[in-house]
Enzyme design. Structure first.
Site: not given
Ligand code: CO
Ligand code: CO
Length: 346
Positions: A15, A45, A47-48, A65, A88, A137, A224
């Site tokens: 994963c 919080t 958040d994404d 990510d 995101d 990079h 998400d």
């Molecule tokens: Co997310």
């Molecule tokens: Co993400």
């Protein structure tokens, strides 16, 4: 030469290998408080993406990510990593502007043609989202890793956050779940071609249409579904919003084959961690099997949007999500009044 199995080069259990949220949030909590008044959404919080004011009306949305291979096809891996990273921005109601890439690659172990395919997958998926990858990079590393840092833009009054769910809202999910469990079976060479194909279709699908739909109807809360699983991300939203939820497990869309892989024990480590984390806040109906508990906690890569939609806007939202061709348009439950942020699953 034998076909190169990219997933055999990644040390994780299927994963992408995030660090546990408790470990990481402890470190972040101990940092001195942030003082920049232009920060609209920061780390408080979970958040994404970060949201940063640039003038009176608009804000930048930024996220990063990357992960190790979760499928063996390098082009598909690149596509999945890009779709996942851009998601995101979509989860915040933003519009992506451009991206930079992050690349780790073992130049002594793999031919450069593999890297070329990974990058091509990323570029093609980014173009489908309407953006270019304009820099990045790279480092030489025994384990391949690929992903994007994505910058987007959003009107400040249209930011969709994970701490604005309200009692009475309906919870809508826009993709089926189970990609972590299938990835685990891919890693051990036990997944069927049909199931791999379907998981790849789900993971490469952009959340663009789903995001545009929720922004159009004026939704205030969404996230998400990725590494912490459906219940983990739902819990994050409930905690941030000070509410609870009731979920109907039979209405949750699940990718074909996932249940049987779960039954055979293909449960990624991250999924087990997710269940252990969220369990304290979940009240399971007696009818819910152990497999279903794992599936609802399954660590997703590039999952769908989980939207908290006011009842009165639901019909319009559902119509728009269907028009956008979302892989699922499932009403899975509703937000209830509960200060302890519990989730009832029946
Ligand atoms: Co997310
Ligand atoms: Co993400």
């Amino acid at each position: 030469m034998d076909k190169i199995r990219l997933t055999s080069l990644s040390h994780g259990s299927g994963c992408g290998c995030k660090i546990g949220r408790e470990d990481l949030s402890l470190i972040i909590e101990h940092l001195p408080a942030m003082k920049d008044s232009n920060i609209i959404v920061g780390t408080a919080t979970a958040d994404d993406a970060a949201v940063y004011k640039i003038d009176d009306k608009r804000a930048l949305v930024q996220t990063v990510d990357f992960f190790t291979p979760i499928v063996d096809d390098p082009y598909e891996y690149g596509q999945i990593a890009a779709a996942n990273a851009i998601s995101d921005i979509y989860a915040m109601g933003g519009r992506p502007l451009f991206a930079l890439s992050i690349i780790s690659f073992p130049t002594d172990k793999l031919p450069m043609s593999i890297l070329e395919e990974i990058i091509k997958g990323g570029v093609d998926k980014a173009r489908e989202a309407g953006i270019e990858i304009i820099g990045g990079h790279s480092i030489d590393d025994p384990e391949p890793k690929y992903g994007l840092c994505v910058t987007g833009i959003v009107e400040q009054d249209k930011v969709v956050r994970n701490d604005r769910a309200r009692v009475g809202d309906l919870l809508i999910l826009t993709k089926p779940i189970g990609t972590g469990i299938i990835s685990k079976a891919i890693k051990t060479g036990d997944a069927s071609d049909d199931h791999i194909k379907e998981a790849v279709r789900v993971m490469t699908f952009l959340n663009k249409g789903a995001s545009e739909a929720m922004v159009e109807v004026g939704v205030k809360a969404a996230t998400d579904v990725t590494g912490f699983g459906l219940l983990g991300h739902l819990y994050g939203m409930l905690k941030g919003s000070g509410v609870g939820a009731k979920i109907k497990s039979s209405s949750i869309p699940i990718i074909q084959g996932v249940y049987s892989y779960a039954k055979k024990g293909f449960i990624p480590g991250g999924t087990k961690d997710n269940l252990a984390f969220v369990e304290k806040n979940v009240i399971w109906d007696d009818s819910i099997s152990q497999e279903t508990q794992y599936i609802l906690s399954d660590a997703q890569t590039s999952g769908g949007l989980l939207i908290s939609c006011p009842k009165g806007k639901k019909e319009t939202l559902v119509d728009l999500l269907n028009e956008a061709g979302c892989l699922a348009v499932a009403e899975i439950g509703e937000v209830v009044d509960d200060k302890e942020n519990r989730i009832w699953v029946n």
